[in-house]
Write a protein that holds these residues in place. Structure first.
Motif, PDB file in Angstrom:
ATOM      1  N   SER A 429      18.110 -11.961  75.334  1.00 55.36           N
ATOM      2  CA  SER A 429      18.317 -13.417  75.494  1.00 55.36           C
ATOM      3  C   SER A 429      19.826 -13.677  75.490  1.00 55.36           C
ATOM      4  N   PRO A 430      20.499 -13.462  76.643  1.00 59.54           N
ATOM      5  CA  PRO A 430      21.973 -13.587  76.679  1.00 59.54           C
ATOM      6  C   PRO A 430      22.472 -14.967  76.311  1.00 59.54           C
ATOM      7  N   GLU A 431      21.656 -15.999  76.488  1.00 61.93           N
ATOM      8  CA  GLU A 431      22.120 -17.350  76.167  1.00 61.93           C
ATOM      9  C   GLU A 431      22.353 -17.537  74.668  1.00 61.93           C
ATOM     10  N   LEU A 432      21.842 -16.630  73.834  1.00 61.93           N
ATOM     11  CA  LEU A 432      22.007 -16.733  72.385  1.00 61.93           C
ATOM     12  C   LEU A 432      23.261 -16.036  71.885  1.00 61.93           C
ATOM     13  N   LYS A 433      23.982 -15.368  72.764  1.00 63.03           N
ATOM     14  CA  LYS A 433      25.162 -14.633  72.316  1.00 63.03           C
ATOM     15  C   LYS A 433      26.252 -15.596  71.844  1.00 63.03           C
ATOM     16  N   PRO A 434      26.807 -15.361  70.658  1.00 62.22           N
ATOM     17  CA  PRO A 434      27.938 -16.185  70.218  1.00 62.22           C
ATOM     18  C   PRO A 434      29.167 -15.917  71.084  1.00 62.22           C
ATOM     19  N   ALA A 435      30.101 -16.825  71.035  1.00 63.56           N
ATOM     20  CA  ALA A 435      31.338 -16.657  71.798  1.00 63.56           C
ATOM     21  C   ALA A 435      32.100 -15.445  71.281  1.00 63.56           C
ATOM     22  N   GLY A 436      32.578 -14.648  72.196  1.00 61.73           N
ATOM     23  CA  GLY A 436      33.319 -13.449  71.837  1.00 61.73           C
ATOM     24  C   GLY A 436      32.471 -12.199  71.757  1.00 61.73           C
ATOM     25  N   LEU A 437      31.160 -12.319  71.929  1.00 65.12           N
ATOM     26  CA  LEU A 437      30.276 -11.154  71.902  1.00 65.12           C
ATOM     27  C   LEU A 437      29.638 -10.902  73.258  1.00 65.12           C
ATOM     28  N   ASP A 438      30.389 -11.279  74.299  1.00 65.91           N
ATOM     29  CA  ASP A 438      29.841 -11.070  75.649  1.00 65.91           C
ATOM     30  C   ASP A 438      29.741  -9.598  76.016  1.00 65.91           C
ATOM     31  N   PHE A 439      30.471  -8.761  75.318  1.00 63.86           N
ATOM     32  CA  PHE A 439      30.450  -7.324  75.647  1.00 63.86           C
ATOM     33  C   PHE A 439      29.154  -6.633  75.207  1.00 63.86           C
ATOM     34  N   LEU A 440      28.356  -7.321  74.380  1.00 64.02           N
ATOM     35  CA  LEU A 440      27.120  -6.708  73.916  1.00 64.02           C
ATOM     36  C   LEU A 440      26.156  -6.511  75.086  1.00 64.02           C
ATOM     37  N   GLY A 441      25.465  -5.385  75.066  1.00 70.68           N
ATOM     38  CA  GLY A 441      24.482  -5.114  76.102  1.00 70.68           C
ATOM     39  C   GLY A 441      24.886  -3.929  76.948  1.00 70.68           C
ATOM     40  N   PRO A 442      23.921  -3.187  77.432  1.00 72.32           N
ATOM     41  CA  PRO A 442      24.225  -2.001  78.239  1.00 72.32           C
ATOM     42  C   PRO A 442      24.779  -2.368  79.609  1.00 72.32           C
ATOM     43  N   GLN A 443      25.779  -1.621  80.074  1.00 76.58           N
ATOM     44  CA  GLN A 443      26.340  -1.849  81.391  1.00 76.58           C
ATOM     45  C   GLN A 443      25.359  -1.443  82.489  1.00 76.58           C
ATOM     46  N   LYS A 444      24.583  -0.397  82.200  1.00 74.81           N
ATOM     47  CA  LYS A 444      23.613   0.081  83.188  1.00 74.81           C
ATOM     48  C   LYS A 444      22.313   0.373  82.463  1.00 74.81           C
ATOM     49  N   PRO A 445      21.224  -0.328  82.819  1.00 70.90           N
ATOM     50  CA  PRO A 445      19.963  -0.114  82.101  1.00 70.90           C
ATOM     51  C   PRO A 445      19.430   1.293  82.334  1.00 70.90           C
ATOM     52  N   GLY A 446      18.751   1.813  81.338  1.00 71.34           N
ATOM     53  CA  GLY A 446      18.164   3.138  81.459  1.00 71.34           C
ATOM     54  C   GLY A 446      16.824   3.108  82.169  1.00 71.34           C
ATOM     55  N   ARG A 447      16.286   4.278  82.399  1.00 72.40           N
ATOM     56  CA  ARG A 447      15.002   4.375  83.089  1.00 72.40           C
ATOM     57  C   ARG A 447      13.823   3.969  82.200  1.00 72.40           C
ATOM     58  N   ILE A 448      14.061   3.962  80.898  1.00 68.82           N
ATOM     59  CA  ILE A 448      13.028   3.565  79.938  1.00 68.82           C
ATOM     60  C   ILE A 448      13.379   2.182  79.410  1.00 68.82           C
ATOM     61  N   PRO A 449      12.414   1.271  79.245  1.00 65.69           N
ATOM     62  CA  PRO A 449      12.717  -0.054  78.676  1.00 65.69           C
ATOM     63  C   PRO A 449      13.395   0.059  77.312  1.00 65.69           C
ATOM     64  N   LEU A 450      14.159  -1.013  76.958  1.00 62.64           N
ATOM     65  CA  LEU A 450      14.933  -0.972  75.722  1.00 62.64           C
ATOM     66  C   LEU A 450      14.063  -0.733  74.494  1.00 62.64           C
ATOM     67  N   LEU A 451      12.922  -1.452  74.421  1.00 61.40           N
ATOM     68  CA  LEU A 451      12.057  -1.269  73.265  1.00 61.40           C
ATOM     69  C   LEU A 451      11.544   0.163  73.202  1.00 61.40           C
ATOM     70  N   GLY A 452      11.192   0.739  74.336  1.00 62.80           N
ATOM     71  CA  GLY A 452      10.736   2.127  74.356  1.00 62.80           C
ATOM     72  C   GLY A 452      11.821   3.090  73.927  1.00 62.80           C
ATOM     73  N   GLN A 453      13.073   2.808  74.329  1.00 57.15           N
ATOM     74  CA  GLN A 453      14.172   3.665  73.905  1.00 57.15           C
ATOM     75  C   GLN A 453      14.348   3.623  72.386  1.00 57.15           C
ATOM     76  N   PHE A 454      14.269   2.409  71.818  1.00 56.14           N
ATOM     77  CA  PHE A 454      14.416   2.291  70.369  1.00 56.14           C
ATOM     78  C   PHE A 454      13.305   3.035  69.636  1.00 56.14           C
ATOM     79  N   LEU A 455      12.079   2.845  70.058  1.00 58.40           N
ATOM     80  CA  LEU A 455      10.964   3.475  69.365  1.00 58.40           C
ATOM     81  C   LEU A 455      11.034   4.991  69.485  1.00 58.40           C
ATOM     82  N   ILE A 456      11.355   5.485  70.680  1.00 56.92           N
ATOM     83  CA  ILE A 456      11.451   6.937  70.861  1.00 56.92           C
ATOM     84  C   ILE A 456      12.594   7.506  70.019  1.00 56.92           C
TER      85      ILE A 456
END
Length: 606
Positions: A429-456
């Motif tokens: 939910s990028p609209e929730l990012k506070p000012a100055g934290l725009d750098f958060l988030g992967p530059q290139k998404p992986g082949r596995i969804p984010l939740l799947g990456q975390f669980l694995i």
């Protein structure tokens, strides 16, 4: 034509038919309708026997209907003599009968380590009963050497006149019966012989007499030695034991940079002595009891009488006495579940420690400690959430350094729970990012969804942690290289995982490892997974509701009627300051009210 046929033709006989090898068949199990195994059927027995066994098990009458097992049916067929040997509480005066008692109860002549040595001292036939692995050779050898003097004492006592004995300051074991009637002299002489062995000839500190066979067997099972005397219904018990034990070393989970290096071991007496060495208060009480019908595990309750709340001691004592189980082979953890019974709540209600100085400090605050034999971990009751996040290192440094270390640990524990769900929420939910934290988030998404990456990745870290526990020390470095380079680096380069997920998961894992309590770190890991899944499914409401439910669960949890989040819920200003700031030792004048101490004064009054 095979070799056997050719050979038969050469000798003029008919070729024999080859026999095919048939492996022996296994016994068939008899299973009832609920899936319970109720017996077995030999391979060569007819199937009717199996059906008959099932009918017996389900028949409304007979032994099976009353739940009588095969062992119970065999016991009903015992002879009257065997039943008497198993149930008789008294020690038999006849050695043949006594040995049959020991055969029925402890497996004498069946178990190789059960020893019954017969010897003669002072004309008295003596049986020495012990378990070979527990006996202390040097002490028992010295006792036997002293017992060999019984012949000399016997001869001197017979030639000593009674008149002379009345003037001597010590008791004579033979001539004390000179004035007794003749019909009682023999019986009195036998009693005096046991007294001679108990009070004069056995050079040991812990010696007592018993007439109960169960007490003698229990004493030997705990490592002692029993001396039986033919013609006597009493035995002398000597507590000369030597348990296999390791040396006191610093615990792996509670290391400090500066401080004591001794830790608890698996021997109860050693652990108690380590605490006695630090708390020399004569009002330190150590009560011992046994739990477990088969293991008879020694449980020791420790407290300082004029500090601790005696209602708390009585509550813990009553709950331990009410535990009725076969045994406690896993020691303190099974005892905790038996006396607390939290169900499926992952957060610990008991603090474990392997450091004697930590246990001594809690004793001085009014806590109750519980030792369990065969375990190096000591239970501390009651405890709160904040007891699990404090470490001895904070008190080994200056107050300002200790406060800094405490806050670093607090930040690491908070990151281990909330860092990954917050990052996942900001990325999805990028609209929730506070000012100055725009750098958060992967530059290139992986082949596995984010939740799947975390669980694995979470499961992978847990798998590597378990592998590290079971990996031998020489191979630990190789296992670390495989986990870090071959798995982590290759997974990122292949595009399966993103670098940021590995980074934040590593930070959360470091916070987990920085948690002093191993049980609390595992509970926080489960909470992190639940919050992560709730955030992935419900976004902001999932994180808010999940965090609120976690806080409510901790606030409602109690450890022996002690609020788990005290002193913040309910709020206590003075105790909360002691949690946030490590106070100087001299400034702590009174004890905290958590344990309801009888004596709240910590420092002597001036």
């Amino acid at each position: 034509m095979n070799k056997q046929t050719k050979r038969a033709k050469l000798i003029g006989g008919k070729p024999k038919k080859l026999r095919s090898f048939k492996p022996p068949e296994e016994d068939k199990l008899i299973v009832d309708e609920e899936g319970n195994i109720i017996g077995s059927l030999k391979a060569d027995e007819p199937e009717e026997a199996s059906a008959e066994g099932r009918r017996e098990h389900h028949s409304p009458s007979g032994d099976s209907a009353t739940g009588m097992s095969r062992k119970m049916r065999q016991e009903t067929q015992l002879t009257a003599e065997e039943r008497e040997l198993k149930e008789s509480p008294e020690i038999s005066a006849d050695f043949d009968r006594l040995k049959r008692q020991l055969e029925e109860r402890v497996g004498l002549n069946k178990s190789f380590d059960v020893i019954f040595r017969e010897m003669v001292f002072g004309g008295q036939k003596t049986g020495i009963f012990y378990f070979n692995g527990f006996v202390k050779d040097l002490v028992l050898t010295e006792i036997l050497e002293r017992l060999s003097y019984a012949d000399q004492v016997h001869r001197e006592a017979e030639h000593r006149r009674p008149a002379e004995e009345h003037r001597r300051p010590y008791r004579n074991w033979r001539t004390d019966r000179a004035e007794e009637p003749s019909e009682r002299q023999e019986e009195s002489g036998r009693r005096n012989m046991i007294g001679l062995f108990e009070e004069a000839l056995i050079p040991h500190m812990q010696v007592k007499r018993t007439s109960k066979i169960k007490e003698a067997i229990d004493n030997v099972a705990m490592g002692g030695t029993a001396f039986f005397f033919e013609g006597q219904c009493e035995a002398v018990l000597v507590d000369a034991k030597s348990f296999p034990a390791r040396t006191t070393e610093e615990p792996e989970l509670e290391r400090v940079v500066r401080g004591s290096r001794d830790g608890f071991v698996e021997t109860l007496l050693t652990n108690v002595t380590l605490v006695r060495r630090r708390v020399r208060d004569p009002r330190l009480k150590l009560e011992i009891t046994q739990v477990g019908k088969r293991t008879q595990t020694d449980i020791c309750i420790g407290y300082i009488q004029d500090i601790c709340d005696m209602k708390l001691v009585e509550s813990i004592r009553d709950k331990i006495k009410q535990v009725e189980v076969d045994g406690l082979p896993l020691a303190e953890k099974q005892l905790e579940e038996a006396i607390i019974g939290k169900g499926w709540n992952p957060y610990p209600s008991v603090r474990y420690s392997e450091r004697p100085d930590v246990v001594a400090a809690h004793l001085m605050e009014g806590h109750v400690i519980v030792f369990v034999d065969t375990s190096p971990s000591v239970m501390i009751l009651p405890t709160t959430f904040f007891h699990h996040v404090q470490h001895a290192e904070e008190y080994r440094q200056t107050p300002i350094v200790g406060t800094y270390l405490r806050w670093v640990r607090f930040i690491g524990i908070a990151a281990s729970i909330f860092l990954l769900p917050l990052w996942f929420l900001f990325v999805t939910s990028p609209e929730l990012k506070p000012a100055g934290l725009d750098f958060l988030g992967p530059q290139k998404p992986g082949r596995i969804p984010l939740l799947g990456q975390f669980l694995i990745a979470e499961l992978g870290i847990d798998l590597m942690r378990m592998a590290a526990v079971h990996t031998p020390s020489p191979l630990a470095i190789a296992m670390g290289l495989v986990a870090a380079i071959l798995v982590g680096d290759v997974a990122v380069k292949a595009g399966l995982f993103t670098n940021e997920i590995i980074l934040y998961l590593s930070v959360a894992s470091v916070g987990t490892f920085a948690t002093p309590s191993y049980e609390l770190s595992l509970a926080n890991r489960l909470s992190r997974l639940v919050l992560l899944v709730a955030t992935a499914v419900f976004k902001v409401p999932g994180l808010v509701v999940g965090s609120t439910l976690l806080l409510l669960m901790l606030a409602l949890q109690r450890s022996y009627n002690t609020p788990y989040l005290w002193p913040f819920i309910p709020f206590n200003m003075k105790a909360a300051l002691h949690i946030l700031v490590r106070p100087p030792f001299i400034s702590m004048k009174t004890r905290l009210s958590l344990t309801r101490p009888t004596d709240r004064t910590r420092q002597p009054q001036r």
